[in-house]
Scaffold this motif. Structure first.
Motif, PDB file in Angstrom:
ATOM      1  N   CYS A   1      12.015   7.692   6.154  1.00 25.94           N
ATOM      2  CA  CYS A   1      10.837   7.282   5.395  1.00 25.94           C
ATOM      3  C   CYS A   1      10.627   5.772   5.494  1.00 25.94           C
ATOM      4  O   CYS A   1       9.512   5.306   5.738  1.00 25.94           O
ATOM      5  CB  CYS A   1      10.976   7.720   3.944  1.00 25.94           C
ATOM      6  N   ILE A   2      11.689   5.022   5.331  1.00 29.45           N
ATOM      7  CA  ILE A   2      11.582   3.560   5.401  1.00 29.45           C
ATOM      8  C   ILE A   2      11.163   3.117   6.794  1.00 29.45           C
ATOM      9  O   ILE A   2      10.312   2.241   6.950  1.00 29.45           O
ATOM     10  CB  ILE A   2      12.896   2.896   4.950  1.00 29.45           C
ATOM     11  N   ASP A   3      11.749   3.727   7.842  1.00 30.34           N
ATOM     12  CA  ASP A   3      11.361   3.388   9.211  1.00 30.34           C
ATOM     13  C   ASP A   3       9.870   3.614   9.435  1.00 30.34           C
ATOM     14  O   ASP A   3       9.174   2.761   9.990  1.00 30.34           O
ATOM     15  CB  ASP A   3      12.160   4.216  10.223  1.00 30.34           C
ATOM     16  N   ARG A   4       9.378   4.772   9.004  1.00 32.54           N
ATOM     17  CA  ARG A   4       7.952   5.080   9.174  1.00 32.54           C
ATOM     18  C   ARG A   4       7.081   4.140   8.346  1.00 32.54           C
ATOM     19  O   ARG A   4       6.051   3.653   8.814  1.00 32.54           O
ATOM     20  CB  ARG A   4       7.675   6.533   8.791  1.00 32.54           C
ATOM     21  N   CYS A   5       7.498   3.908   7.114  1.00 29.21           N
ATOM     22  CA  CYS A   5       6.727   3.046   6.213  1.00 29.21           C
ATOM     23  C   CYS A   5       6.596   1.630   6.779  1.00 29.21           C
ATOM     24  O   CYS A   5       5.503   1.076   6.833  1.00 29.21           O
ATOM     25  CB  CYS A   5       7.385   3.017   4.833  1.00 29.21           C
ATOM     26  N   VAL A   6       7.702   1.059   7.214  1.00 33.41           N
ATOM     27  CA  VAL A   6       7.680  -0.301   7.759  1.00 33.41           C
ATOM     28  C   VAL A   6       6.837  -0.347   9.027  1.00 33.41           C
ATOM     29  O   VAL A   6       6.032  -1.264   9.221  1.00 33.41           O
ATOM     30  CB  VAL A   6       9.121  -0.802   8.020  1.00 33.41           C
ATOM     31  N   SER A   7       6.996   0.645   9.884  1.00 25.71           N
ATOM     32  CA  SER A   7       6.219   0.692  11.128  1.00 25.71           C
ATOM     33  C   SER A   7       4.717   0.743  10.840  1.00 25.71           C
ATOM     34  O   SER A   7       3.934  -0.006  11.430  1.00 25.71           O
ATOM     35  CB  SER A   7       6.636   1.907  11.949  1.00 25.71           C
ATOM     36  N   LYS A   8       4.315   1.612   9.937  1.00 26.00           N
ATOM     37  CA  LYS A   8       2.890   1.722   9.585  1.00 26.00           C
ATOM     38  C   LYS A   8       2.384   0.440   8.923  1.00 26.00           C
ATOM     39  O   LYS A   8       1.262  -0.006   9.194  1.00 26.00           O
ATOM     40  CB  LYS A   8       2.659   2.910   8.655  1.00 26.00           C
ATOM     41  N   TYR A   9       3.187  -0.148   8.075  1.00 22.77           N
ATOM     42  CA  TYR A   9       2.793  -1.375   7.385  1.00 22.77           C
ATOM     43  C   TYR A   9       2.517  -2.477   8.405  1.00 22.77           C
ATOM     44  O   TYR A   9       1.508  -3.173   8.320  1.00 22.77           O
ATOM     45  CB  TYR A   9       3.898  -1.794   6.415  1.00 22.77           C
ATOM     46  N   TRP A  10       3.399  -2.635   9.401  1.00 19.96           N
ATOM     47  CA  TRP A  10       3.207  -3.670  10.426  1.00 19.96           C
ATOM     48  C   TRP A  10       2.004  -3.352  11.296  1.00 19.96           C
ATOM     49  O   TRP A  10       1.247  -4.261  11.675  1.00 19.96           O
ATOM     50  CB  TRP A  10       4.455  -3.835  11.288  1.00 19.96           C
ATOM     51  N   GLN A  11       1.796  -2.079  11.642  1.00 24.60           N
ATOM     52  CA  GLN A  11       0.643  -1.701  12.453  1.00 24.60           C
ATOM     53  C   GLN A  11      -0.659  -2.063  11.737  1.00 24.60           C
ATOM     54  O   GLN A  11      -1.572  -2.635  12.335  1.00 24.60           O
ATOM     55  CB  GLN A  11       0.664  -0.215  12.776  1.00 24.60           C
ATOM     56  N   VAL A  12      -0.742  -1.716  10.470  1.00 20.68           N
ATOM     57  CA  VAL A  12      -1.948  -2.005   9.694  1.00 20.68           C
ATOM     58  C   VAL A  12      -2.137  -3.520   9.536  1.00 20.68           C
ATOM     59  O   VAL A  12      -3.241  -4.043   9.693  1.00 20.68           O
ATOM     60  CB  VAL A  12      -1.898  -1.301   8.317  1.00 20.68           C
ATOM     61  N   THR A  13      -1.057  -4.230   9.251  1.00 23.16           N
ATOM     62  CA  THR A  13      -1.131  -5.687   9.098  1.00 23.16           C
ATOM     63  C   THR A  13      -1.617  -6.336  10.394  1.00 23.16           C
ATOM     64  O   THR A  13      -2.478  -7.222  10.373  1.00 23.16           O
ATOM     65  CB  THR A  13       0.239  -6.255   8.693  1.00 23.16           C
ATOM     66  N   ASN A  14      -1.081  -5.882  11.529  1.00 24.51           N
ATOM     67  CA  ASN A  14      -1.511  -6.430  12.821  1.00 24.51           C
ATOM     68  C   ASN A  14      -2.966  -6.098  13.118  1.00 24.51           C
ATOM     69  O   ASN A  14      -3.714  -6.940  13.620  1.00 24.51           O
ATOM     70  CB  ASN A  14      -0.610  -5.930  13.947  1.00 24.51           C
ATOM     71  N   LEU A  15      -3.374  -4.871  12.814  1.00 22.43           N
ATOM     72  CA  LEU A  15      -4.764  -4.468  13.035  1.00 22.43           C
ATOM     73  C   LEU A  15      -5.713  -5.320  12.196  1.00 22.43           C
ATOM     74  O   LEU A  15      -6.729  -5.810  12.692  1.00 22.43           O
ATOM     75  CB  LEU A  15      -4.944  -2.985  12.707  1.00 22.43           C
ATOM     76  N   ILE A  16      -5.383  -5.511  10.941  1.00 21.65           N
ATOM     77  CA  ILE A  16      -6.212  -6.342  10.066  1.00 21.65           C
ATOM     78  C   ILE A  16      -6.276  -7.773  10.596  1.00 21.65           C
ATOM     79  O   ILE A  16      -7.342  -8.384  10.643  1.00 21.65           O
ATOM     80  CB  ILE A  16      -5.692  -6.307   8.619  1.00 21.65           C
ATOM     81  N   GLY A  17      -5.140  -8.306  11.027  1.00 22.86           N
ATOM     82  CA  GLY A  17      -5.110  -9.652  11.595  1.00 22.86           C
ATOM     83  C   GLY A  17      -5.981  -9.766  12.831  1.00 22.86           C
ATOM     84  O   GLY A  17      -6.704 -10.750  13.007  1.00 22.86           O
ATOM     85  N   GLN A  18      -5.934  -8.755  13.694  1.00 29.37           N
ATOM     86  CA  GLN A  18      -6.771  -8.770  14.898  1.00 29.37           C
ATOM     87  C   GLN A  18      -8.247  -8.702  14.541  1.00 29.37           C
ATOM     88  O   GLN A  18      -9.068  -9.413  15.122  1.00 29.37           O
ATOM     89  CB  GLN A  18      -6.394  -7.612  15.815  1.00 29.37           C
TER      90      GLN A  18
END
Length: 84
Positions: free
Chosen positions: A58-75
């Motif tokens: 759960c933590i692995d998936r959560c962190v991965s999704k959090y970074w993906q969304v953060t990067n997408l928003i930044g882009q």
């Protein structure tokens, strides 16, 4: 000659200020990520001293999704494009 040094000093202050803001942003991002994933993945009553396999996944998936969304928003913010 002193007038030439002053703009350089302002530039250094601006750079330092930007670096300080970046560090504050990263600390805040890390704290939000930790809080969000902890609340989502870890049971309120601890049963074991270490994470079990489900909590780890759960933590692995959560962190991965959090970074993906953060990067997408930044882009998106960096490119000034409207959201999809």
């Amino acid at each position: 000659m002193a007038a030439n040094n002053q703009p350089g000093a302002l530039d250094k202050e601006q750079i330092f200020g930007m670096a300080e803001k970046e560090m504050e942003y990263r600390v805040e991002l890390f704290n939000k990520l930790t809080h969000t994933c902890f609340n989502k993945c870890i049971e309120k009553r601890y049963k074991e001293s270490e994470l079990n396999m489900g909590e780890n996944s759960c933590i692995d998936r959560c962190v991965s999704k959090y970074w993906q969304v953060t990067n997408l928003i930044g882009q998106l913010l960096g490119s000034n494009r409207p959201p999809m």
